[in-house]
Design an enzyme around this catalytic site. Structure first.
Site, PDB file in Angstrom:
ATOM      1  N   GLU A 131      -3.725  48.424   6.877  1.00 36.34           N
ATOM      2  CA  GLU A 131      -3.985  48.458   8.322  1.00 36.34           C
ATOM      3  C   GLU A 131      -2.779  48.062   9.175  1.00 36.34           C
ATOM      4  O   GLU A 131      -2.514  48.700  10.184  1.00 36.34           O
ATOM      5  CB  GLU A 131      -5.172  47.542   8.686  1.00 36.34           C
ATOM      6  CG  GLU A 131      -6.521  48.016   8.162  1.00 36.34           C
ATOM      7  CD  GLU A 131      -7.044  49.314   8.813  1.00 36.34           C
ATOM      8  OE1 GLU A 131      -6.365  49.893   9.672  1.00 36.34           O
ATOM      9  OE2 GLU A 131      -8.137  49.744   8.404  1.00 36.34           O
ATOM     10  N   SER A 148      -2.218  54.038  14.991  1.00 38.98           N
ATOM     11  CA  SER A 148      -3.242  54.589  15.886  1.00 38.98           C
ATOM     12  C   SER A 148      -3.343  53.793  17.185  1.00 38.98           C
ATOM     13  O   SER A 148      -4.176  54.087  18.035  1.00 38.98           O
ATOM     14  CB  SER A 148      -4.611  54.618  15.205  1.00 38.98           C
ATOM     15  OG  SER A 148      -5.098  53.312  14.987  1.00 38.98           O
TER      16      SER A 148
HETATM   17  N1  HBI Z   1     -15.257  50.185   7.767  1.00 41.58           N
HETATM   18  N2  HBI Z   1     -15.677  52.323   8.574  1.00 41.58           N
HETATM   19  C1  HBI Z   1     -14.799  51.341   8.255  1.00 41.58           C
HETATM   20  N3  HBI Z   1     -13.463  51.563   8.426  1.00 41.58           N
HETATM   21  C2  HBI Z   1     -12.551  50.616   8.115  1.00 41.58           C
HETATM   22  O1  HBI Z   1     -11.330  50.840   8.286  1.00 41.58           O
HETATM   23  C3  HBI Z   1     -12.995  49.391   7.598  1.00 41.58           C
HETATM   24  C4  HBI Z   1     -14.382  49.206   7.435  1.00 41.58           C
HETATM   25  N4  HBI Z   1     -14.825  48.041   6.951  1.00 41.58           N
HETATM   26  C5  HBI Z   1     -13.950  46.967   6.558  1.00 41.58           C
HETATM   27  C6  HBI Z   1     -12.523  47.273   6.765  1.00 41.58           C
HETATM   28  N5  HBI Z   1     -12.130  48.399   7.235  1.00 41.58           N
HETATM   29  C7  HBI Z   1     -11.399  46.335   6.485  1.00 41.58           C
HETATM   30  O2  HBI Z   1     -11.239  45.434   7.538  1.00 41.58           O
HETATM   31  C8  HBI Z   1     -11.398  45.541   5.212  1.00 41.58           C
HETATM   32  O3  HBI Z   1     -12.361  44.502   5.319  1.00 41.58           O
HETATM   33  C9  HBI Z   1     -11.600  46.297   3.975  1.00 41.58           C
HETATM   34  N1  NLE Z   2      -6.722  48.702  16.736  1.00 37.03           N
HETATM   35  C1  NLE Z   2      -6.813  49.996  16.126  1.00 37.03           C
HETATM   36  C2  NLE Z   2      -6.673  51.095  17.162  1.00 37.03           C
HETATM   37  O1  NLE Z   2      -6.786  50.807  18.324  1.00 37.03           O
HETATM   38  O2  NLE Z   2      -6.473  52.239  16.820  1.00 37.03           O
HETATM   39  C3  NLE Z   2      -8.080  50.180  15.300  1.00 37.03           C
HETATM   40  C4  NLE Z   2      -8.259  49.111  14.254  1.00 37.03           C
HETATM   41  C5  NLE Z   2      -9.311  49.398  13.230  1.00 37.03           C
HETATM   42  C6  NLE Z   2      -9.335  48.371  12.161  1.00 37.03           C
HETATM   43 FE    FE Z   3      -8.682  51.396   9.241  1.00 37.46          FE
END
Ligand code: HBI
Ligand code: NLE
Ligand code: FE
Length: 436
Positions: free
Chosen positions: A339, A358
């Site tokens: 992320e 993003s």
């Molecule tokens: N759920 N749909 C979705 N998309 C993500 O990017 C996502 C999530 N749940 C948890 C998560 N990401 C992360 O913050 C980690 O906890 C894995």
């Molecule tokens: N902060 C991100 C965005 O604005 O695109 C999304 C984060 C999702 C974990």
């Molecule tokens: Fe994500």
């Protein structure tokens, strides 16, 4: 005289004067009743508890185990599929046989539990605790309630009834999706496409200077395939087919922010759970929740990169059957790499994290002199508290994807799981290799 297994069971049940005993408990009872010494033998066991109420009962379980001088070796919880049961808890303990028997009785007396079962400690054939096949991901769709337009007053959609209705409609489509279904196509509105276009154009501007080279290469391919165009939001089906060709990753529609356990599990199958709704038009450049602009502009390009796809899958595989505290660590690693990761490229700092690519707001913040930068090191990164509503105060810098993967592998091998897993791409099945 040879006794049949059935008659041994019946005899033991009669002796115990308890017809609700499972086969495992009868075995335990027989072992314990051999002699006073046998009662005191330390036994490892796995208990499956169906918790009627919230997570509050967890404290009671741990206290009761402690009362019987048991040691908790592993604890795993997940929302239950059974109606009237909120959570299932898998607890692995080690304690004397006699205390274990008493513990089970004590827990059975509590009305908080719809079931208390002793499982054999062979996890590979008794505990269906994680998805084994890509189709099992149909059960991995539990949402976290955090920053939702319905619930959070700070959400720009909170006061926008039309936006909330739209979100509900798109979420319902994702909930209805089952493995093997055709991808639900969404007809995006003019407003939604316009929000995409605003973000898309700023990414195009900033990417040459700030994105890592793997991201730029895949982005170019998505443009060449006319999947990434400024004026319309790509459909999951086209994106999924593109990814499949490059790395074997595919998509599944997700209704919103999933629990870390469910979200990470899908990565083990090279499946990425993708939301389909669009952020509110009033906050195009940063939102705390994942939306399809984040998935598409943030995640998709690197999921088309073989080395990065491998890293993502390995985080997923490590999460299968992991304890709650290990899941927390793995999702923290995911957070600071997939992320929000930064990496080095010819002495320069580049972004590879999806939530940076993003969010133009956060991308510029991450590469300014404001935040603290630290080298990526899984053992310390995995326990660093993080910020999930505002920009991060700390970012971790990887030498390269290969280096991050090497470090991650070494760290994962120190985790406690008593078995290994392997994904078989031909059957889409996770195979378990018992190390005992
Ligand atoms: N759920 N749909 C979705 N998309 C993500 O990017 C996502 C999530 N749940 C948890 C998560 N990401 C992360 O913050 C980690 O906890 C894995
Ligand atoms: N902060 C991100 C965005 O604005 O695109 C999304 C984060 C999702 C974990
Ligand atoms: Fe994500």
């Amino acid at each position: 005289v040879k006794q049949t297994k059935q008659s041994v069971l019946e005899e033991a049940r009669a002796r115990a004067n308890d017809y609700t005993l499972t086969e495992e408990e009868v075995i335990l009872q027989n072992a314990a009743s051999e002699s006073p010494e046998a009662e005191q033998v330390i036994q490892k066991a796995a208990l499956l508890l169906r918790m009627r109420d919230g997570m509050g009962s967890l404290a009671r379980i741990l206290k009761t185990i402690d009362n019987y001088k048991g040691c908790v070796e592993h604890l795993e919880t997940r929302p239950s599929q059974i109606s009237g049961v909120q959570f299932d808890a898998l607890v692995k303990v080690s304690m004397t046989r006699i205390n274990l028997l008493q513990l089970i009785r004590a827990l059975r007396q509590s009305t908080s539990f719809a079931g208390v079962n002793l499982l054999s400690d062979n996890i590979s054939n008794k505990t269906p605790w994680f998805p084994r096949h890509a189709s099992d991901l149909d059960n991995c769709n539990h949402l976290m309630t955090k920053y939702e337009p319905e619930l959070d007053m700070n959400h720009p959609g909170f006061a926008d009834k039309e936006y909330r209705e739209r979100r509900k409609q798109i979420a319902a489509v994702a909930f209805a999706y089952k493995y093997g279904d055709p991808f639900p196509a969404i007809t995006y509105t003019e407003t939604e496409n316009a929000t995409w276009q605003r973000v898309f154009n700023t990414v195009l501007d900033l990417m040459p200077k700030h994105a890592c080279r793997e991201y730029k290469a895949a982005f170019g391919k998505l443009q060449a395939a006319e999947i990434f165009v400024p004026h319309r939001i790509p459909q999951l089906e086209d994106v999924s087919n593109f990814l499949r060709k490059h790395t074997g990753f595919t998509l599944r529609p997700a209704a919103g922010l999933l629990t870390a356990r469910d979200f990470l599990a899908s990565l083990a199958f090279r499946v990425f759970q993708s939301t389909q709704y669009v952020r509110h038009a009033n906050s195009p450049f940063h939102t705390p929740e994942p939306d399809c602009i984040h998935e598409l502009l943030g995640h998709i390009p690197l999921l088309a990169d073989p080395s990065f796809a491998q890293f993502s899958q390995e985080i997923g595989l490590a999460s299968l059957g992991a304890s709650d505290s290990e899941i927390e660590k793995l999702s923290t690693v995911y957070w600071f790499t997939v992320e929000f990761g930064l990496c080095k490229e010819n002495q320069q700092l580049k972004a590879y994290g999806a939530a940076l690519l993003s969010s133009i707001g956060e991308l510029l913040h991450a590469l300014s002199d404001k935040p603290e930068l630290r080298p990526f090191e899984p053992s310390s990164t995995s326990i660093q508290p993080y910020q999930d509503q505002e920009y991060q105060p700390i970012y971790y810098v990887a030498e390269s994807f290969e280096d991050a993967k090497d470090k991650f592998r070494r760290w994962v091998s120190t985790m406690s799981r008593p078995f290994e897993v392997r994904f078989n791409p031909h059957t889409e099945r996770v195979e378990i290799l018992d190390s005992v």
